[in-house]
Design an enzyme around this catalytic site. Structure first.
Site, PDB file in Angstrom:
ATOM      1  N   GLY A   7      -2.827  -1.136  -3.917  1.00 54.04           N
ATOM      2  CA  GLY A   7      -2.166  -2.047  -3.189  1.00 54.04           C
ATOM      3  C   GLY A   7      -3.090  -2.509  -1.867  1.00 54.04           C
ATOM      4  O   GLY A   7      -2.587  -2.906  -1.088  1.00 54.04           O
ATOM      5  N   HIS A  27       3.000   8.959  -9.334  1.00 50.15           N
ATOM      6  CA  HIS A  27       2.090   7.959  -8.797  1.00 50.15           C
ATOM      7  C   HIS A  27       1.873   8.255  -7.380  1.00 50.15           C
ATOM      8  O   HIS A  27       2.599   9.246  -6.763  1.00 50.15           O
ATOM      9  CB  HIS A  27       3.292   6.916  -8.774  1.00 50.15           C
ATOM     10  CG  HIS A  27       2.801   5.404  -8.253  1.00 50.15           C
ATOM     11  ND1 HIS A  27       2.467   5.173  -6.971  1.00 50.15           N
ATOM     12  CD2 HIS A  27       2.187   4.441  -8.934  1.00 50.15           C
ATOM     13  CE1 HIS A  27       1.843   4.057  -6.874  1.00 50.15           C
ATOM     14  NE2 HIS A  27       1.571   3.485  -7.977  1.00 50.15           N
ATOM     15  N   LYS A  50       7.960  -0.999  -8.688  1.00 51.99           N
ATOM     16  CA  LYS A  50       8.258  -0.236  -7.644  1.00 51.99           C
ATOM     17  C   LYS A  50       9.584  -0.456  -6.999  1.00 51.99           C
ATOM     18  O   LYS A  50      10.506  -0.884  -7.907  1.00 51.99           O
ATOM     19  CB  LYS A  50       7.258  -0.506  -6.448  1.00 51.99           C
ATOM     20  CG  LYS A  50       5.732  -0.325  -7.076  1.00 51.99           C
ATOM     21  CD  LYS A  50       4.770  -0.256  -6.026  1.00 51.99           C
ATOM     22  CE  LYS A  50       3.403   0.119  -6.689  1.00 51.99           C
ATOM     23  NZ  LYS A  50       2.169   0.018  -5.889  1.00 51.99           N
TER      24      LYS A  50
HETATM   25  C1  PEP Z   1       0.006   1.052  -8.567  1.00 59.51           C
HETATM   26  O1  PEP Z   1       0.847   0.761  -7.772  1.00 59.51           O
HETATM   27  O2  PEP Z   1       0.232   1.749  -9.585  1.00 59.51           O
HETATM   28  C2  PEP Z   1      -0.898   0.018  -8.670  1.00 59.51           C
HETATM   29  C3  PEP Z   1      -2.012  -0.131  -9.317  1.00 59.51           C
HETATM   30  O3  PEP Z   1      -0.755  -1.134  -7.562  1.00 59.51           O
HETATM   31  P1  PEP Z   1      -1.839  -2.459  -7.264  1.00 59.51           P
HETATM   32  O4  PEP Z   1      -1.993  -3.013  -8.731  1.00 59.51           O
HETATM   33  O5  PEP Z   1      -0.854  -3.406  -6.303  1.00 59.51           O
HETATM   34  O6  PEP Z   1      -2.823  -1.987  -6.692  1.00 59.51           O
END
Ligand code: PEP
Length: 249
Positions: free
Chosen positions: A172, A94, A11
């Site tokens: 997240g 995403h 990210k």
């Molecule tokens: C993502 O952003 O694709 C994701 C899976 O984030 P996290 O693992 O932090 O939930």
């Protein structure tokens, strides 16, 4: 035969030095030839990442790209630009792109087509919102997402598609789909592909799970029959955690 994949989506994190540091920390890791490991640093560091990973097994992918090849799209990056610095893989769809930049399955369909025209591999993300999960219509939501964005692809184009099922309520948030919930959805997705195309193609498609995967829960999720690895957000930013997740696949 499909491979296992662990992909880290960094990210908008890590400056140039931190990016190099994390790559250097991950480089010594050895993993089976049946596993692919990918990292997605920010656009500004892709060229550096590509150089630092040359000759190794870490694969570098972009987090996004524009649907057009060139033109008056201030601030955007094209598939051709990525390809010119050696990047031939991209994450599309995403949930953060969908939520903050109004990406839809229709606009993503165009991006996927552009990526494939440039011979790029696509990690295509999709998943239901919490309201869909609560309302019990999550299978329909997933079916619509896939049908709109991907089901006009030819069978041969599917060799460039990696799916990432990411329930939005688990990204997240610390909330994770249970291994059974992930398996149920992954089997449903594979079934849809088998119905639209055929079982051989469906069995070849790699379907990753994403949503708060951590060293503590990775092996339970990855042990599910139709889960072929993960797209990792937060835990991909710590070398130790990401390596532990890779070891769990
Ligand atoms: C993502 O952003 O694709 C994701 C899976 O984030 P996290 O693992 O932090 O939930």
């Amino acid at each position: 035969m499909r491979k296992k994949i662990v992909a880290g989506n960094w990210k908008m994190n890590n400056n140039k030095g931190e990016t190099a540091e994390l790559i250097q920390a991950l480089k010594p890791l050895s993993f089976s030839p049946d596993i692919r490991v990918m990292i997605a640093p920010a656009f500004t560091h892709l060229a550096q990442a590509e150089k630092l990973t040359q000759g190794g097994r870490l694969e570098v992918l972009a987090q996004n790209m524009n649907a057009s090849d060139s033109g008056a799209f201030t601030g955007e990056i094209s598939a051709g630009m990525l390809y010119s610095i050696g990047i031939n893989k991209v994450i599309l769809g995403h949930s953060e792109r969908r939520a903050y930049y109004n990406e839809t399955d229709s606009s993503l369909k165009k991006k996927v087509e552009t990526a494939l025209t440039h011979n790029m591999e696509v990690v295509f993300c999709f998943g239901e919102e919490l309201e869909d999960r609560k309302a019990g219509n999550y299978f329909e939501v997933i079916q619509t997402q896939l049908e709109t964005a991907l089901f006009d692809l030819t069978p041969s184009e599917w060799s460039k598609i990696i799916l990432a099922y990411e329930p939005v309520w688990a990204i997240g948030t610390g909330e994770t789909a249970s291994p059974q919930q992930a398996q149920e959805m992954h089997a449903f997705i594979r079934g849809l592909i088998a119905l639209k195309y055929d079982q051989v193609l469906a069995d070849d498609v790699c379907i990753l799970y994403g949503g708060s995967v951590k060293p503590a829960n990775a092996s339970a999720i990855f042990s599910m029959r139709d889960v072929d690895g993960g797209l990792i957000g937060g835990a991909a930013l710590k070398a130790e955690d990401f390596m532990a997740i890779i070891q769990s696949v």
